[in-house]
Design a protein around this motif. Structure first.
Motif, PDB file in Angstrom:
ATOM      1  N   LEU A  15      26.665  53.173  41.137  1.00  0.00           N
ATOM      2  CA  LEU A  15      26.364  54.577  40.919  1.00  0.00           C
ATOM      3  C   LEU A  15      25.852  55.249  42.190  1.00  0.00           C
ATOM      4  O   LEU A  15      26.302  56.343  42.554  1.00  0.00           O
ATOM      5  CB  LEU A  15      25.324  54.690  39.797  1.00  0.00           C
ATOM      6  N   ARG A  19      28.110  57.940  44.370  1.00  0.00           N
ATOM      7  CA  ARG A  19      27.583  59.307  44.379  1.00  0.00           C
ATOM      8  C   ARG A  19      27.459  59.794  45.820  1.00  0.00           C
ATOM      9  O   ARG A  19      27.817  60.934  46.145  1.00  0.00           O
ATOM     10  CB  ARG A  19      26.232  59.340  43.681  1.00  0.00           C
ATOM     11  N   TYR A  43      32.004  51.611  37.333  1.00  0.00           N
ATOM     12  CA  TYR A  43      31.542  51.970  35.997  1.00  0.00           C
ATOM     13  C   TYR A  43      30.061  52.307  36.034  1.00  0.00           C
ATOM     14  O   TYR A  43      29.333  51.949  36.972  1.00  0.00           O
ATOM     15  CB  TYR A  43      31.783  50.822  35.011  1.00  0.00           C
ATOM     16  N   ASN A  44      29.637  52.998  34.989  1.00  0.00           N
ATOM     17  CA  ASN A  44      28.247  53.400  34.834  1.00  0.00           C
ATOM     18  C   ASN A  44      27.505  52.293  34.085  1.00  0.00           C
ATOM     19  O   ASN A  44      27.702  52.098  32.887  1.00  0.00           O
ATOM     20  CB  ASN A  44      28.172  54.719  34.058  1.00  0.00           C
ATOM     21  N   ARG A  45      26.639  51.608  34.787  1.00  0.00           N
ATOM     22  CA  ARG A  45      25.929  50.467  34.205  1.00  0.00           C
ATOM     23  C   ARG A  45      25.041  50.879  33.027  1.00  0.00           C
ATOM     24  O   ARG A  45      24.768  50.082  32.132  1.00  0.00           O
ATOM     25  CB  ARG A  45      25.075  49.808  35.292  1.00  0.00           C
ATOM     26  N   ALA A  61      33.107  54.046  30.171  1.00  0.00           N
ATOM     27  CA  ALA A  61      32.005  53.849  31.107  1.00  0.00           C
ATOM     28  C   ALA A  61      32.432  54.022  32.562  1.00  0.00           C
ATOM     29  O   ALA A  61      31.593  53.931  33.464  1.00  0.00           O
ATOM     30  CB  ALA A  61      31.395  52.457  30.926  1.00  0.00           C
ATOM     31  N   LEU A  63      33.321  55.388  36.174  1.00  0.00           N
ATOM     32  CA  LEU A  63      32.912  56.484  37.032  1.00  0.00           C
ATOM     33  C   LEU A  63      34.158  57.182  37.575  1.00  0.00           C
ATOM     34  O   LEU A  63      35.255  56.613  37.557  1.00  0.00           O
ATOM     35  CB  LEU A  63      32.063  55.952  38.186  1.00  0.00           C
ATOM     36  N   ALA A 317      18.709  54.933  37.094  1.00  0.00           N
ATOM     37  CA  ALA A 317      19.880  55.700  37.510  1.00  0.00           C
ATOM     38  C   ALA A 317      19.491  57.049  38.096  1.00  0.00           C
ATOM     39  O   ALA A 317      20.075  57.501  39.088  1.00  0.00           O
ATOM     40  CB  ALA A 317      20.824  55.885  36.320  1.00  0.00           C
ATOM     41  N   LEU A 321      20.613  58.456  41.867  1.00  0.00           N
ATOM     42  CA  LEU A 321      21.380  59.679  42.089  1.00  0.00           C
ATOM     43  C   LEU A 321      20.624  60.643  42.992  1.00  0.00           C
ATOM     44  O   LEU A 321      21.217  61.263  43.895  1.00  0.00           O
ATOM     45  CB  LEU A 321      21.708  60.343  40.757  1.00  0.00           C
TER      46      LEU A 321
END
Length: 462
Positions: A15, A19, A43-45, A61, A63, A317, A321
């Protein structure tokens, strides 16, 4: 690449790394390369528990596709700081002007007897080792591979016996997901209560009751001593899949044994710092960075779960970000002229190592000052419906703090906030969360409280 372009290499395709690549990709002055160790699409954990529960397909899931900037299935093995080059496991190299470590974290494996073959037993809790194999049926819960393997295990038939070791946020999420899939779940927590880092005793008791209503058997103050294993089918001839050992049970310190077909290790995570440590960078719990997310090498930055800022590793998360956004702003700040008399740059200007080849210095961009993180979790419906929970800030009061609680046993709602002076410093909410938005905004903005009761009620969050 033109001579004006800055070469930014990002190690880590999760992520935080993606990003950052997304934020940098829009500018012509930067060429980004992301080295992603996993072969899966990014993928988004955060959504892995929903995938395990069967609520989402794995594709949900995913990204956003980063395109050709991501090299999938490529692992960085060494950083040569003198030549500013990253060496990869496939023999390739990536030169950089700025290097960003977004290596994330690994699941922690507890020092359990039977976890590894004799001679391979960890003497102390260790980050997930790549060169030792767990018994068949034993899984961490950190990657998409872990999630898919657990999903396949519980899909083998009804009534699969699953033991989850660890009653924190990750363990609670895994236990709930496995119960939704029809497994017979036992949750073993060494501490006095579930999610003790986020919840106080009353909130944890409500969570305990909700999970019990889902059919999950919970043991607190329960220390796991080891695992029981037996030879896997085909192990004697070498024709069977897996490691040659299959888990059959979990042994507790009091002598009790829990039968198990599947064991989930949810004992926390540890920042992946091996590359940084080998490169001679300062590492404490995580890779130490300043307010500009720089390590002690001005050409190397760190963000996400592997980074330690102001003595804190967030592992969330939201923080990953925010750090990615902040670093992107720092790396793409506009041109700046030095003082003609002293030659000095304004405070906050990027060092030469963060500049495009042949470029000027850059105007100061806001540094990273930390993240005010809020934890939210929605648990599946039992006989009395779903349970939502949220926790933020300092949930344990200090001497002199005021604590306000509202509790409704009939509606299964609980709200507690900690007030210091005229400011909200933390809170825990379970059940109806309509007020969480207003409370979180007041906390994040450090507003002077004028009507706390209004904030705590449903109307206050509308």
């Amino acid at each position: 690449m033109t001579s004006e372009q800055q070469r930014v290499v990002v190690i880590g395709g999760g992520l935080a790394g993606l990003r950052l690549a997304q934020r940098l990709g829009a500018g012509p002055a930067v060429r980004v390369t992301v080295l992603g160790e996993e072969s899966h699409a990014p993928y988004n954990r955060v959504l892995l528990a929903e995938v395990l529960a069967g609520r989402y397909a794995p594709e949900v899931a995913a990204l956003p596709d980063p395109g050709p900037v991501l090299r999938r299935g490529v692992r960085a093995v060494r950083i040569d700081r003198s030549s500013r080059t990253v060496h990869c496991d496939d023999g390739s190299t990536e030169p950089y002007d700025s290097l960003v470590l977004a290596t994330g974290s690994n699941a922690v494996l507890p020092p359990l007897r039977g976890l590894f073959e004799p001679g391979g037993l960890a003497g102390a809790a260790a980050a997930f080792p790549g060169d030792r194999e767990l018994p068949d049926g034993v899984h961490a819960f950190r990657t998409m591979d872990d999630c898919l393997a657990l999903s396949a295990a519980v899909a083998a038939g009804p009534g699969v016996r699953a033991v989850v070791i660890g009653g924190g946020l990750l363990g609670v999420s895994a236990a709930r997901a496995l119960a939704e899939r029809g497994a017979q779940v036992v949750l073993a927590q060494q501490g006095e209560r579930l999610m003790e880092r986020q919840l106080d005793a009353e909130a944890s008791a409500l969570l305990h009751a909700h999970l019990t209503g889902l059919g999950i058997e919970i043991h607190t103050e329960c220390r796991v001593r080891g695992l029981s294993t037996s030879p896997s089918p085909g192990a004697a001839t070498g024709t069977g899949p897996g490691t040659g050992r299959r888990v059959t049970g979990v042994e507790l310190a009091d002598g009790y044994r829990l039968d198990a077909d599947v064991v989930v290790l949810a004992c926390g995570v540890r920042p992946r710092t091996g590359l940084a440590r080998a490169a001679g960078l300062t590492v404490r719990t995580g890779i130490v960075v300043d307010d500009r997310l720089r390590t002690d090498d001005p050409h190397i930055h760190a963000i996400g779960d592997c980074a330690e800022h102001a003595g804190r590793v967030y592992g969330l998360a939201g923080a990953a970000l925010e750090q990615a956004d902040s670093l992107a702003a720092l790396l793409t700040a506009g041109p700046l002229t030095a003082d003609p008399l002293t030659g000095a740059l304004p405070a906050g200007a990027l060092p030469a190592g963060d500049l495009p080849a042949g470029g000027e210095s850059t105007a100061p961009a806001p540094g990273y000052t930390g993240t005010r993180a809020l934890t939210r979790l929605t648990l599946a419906a039992g006989d009395t419906g779903p349970l939502d929970l949220a926790a933020f800030g300092e949930t344990t009061p200090l001497p002199g703090d005021d604590v306000v609680r509202l509790s409704d046993a009939t509606r299964r709602t609980y709200r507690k906030v900690v007030v210091r002076g005229d400011r909200l410093v933390g809170g825990v909410l379970l059940g109806e969360l309509s007020s969480v938005g207003a409370l979180a905004r007041s906390w994040e903005d450090e507003e002077v409280l004028t009507d706390l009761f209004h904030l705590l009620t449903d109307d206050g969050g509308s």
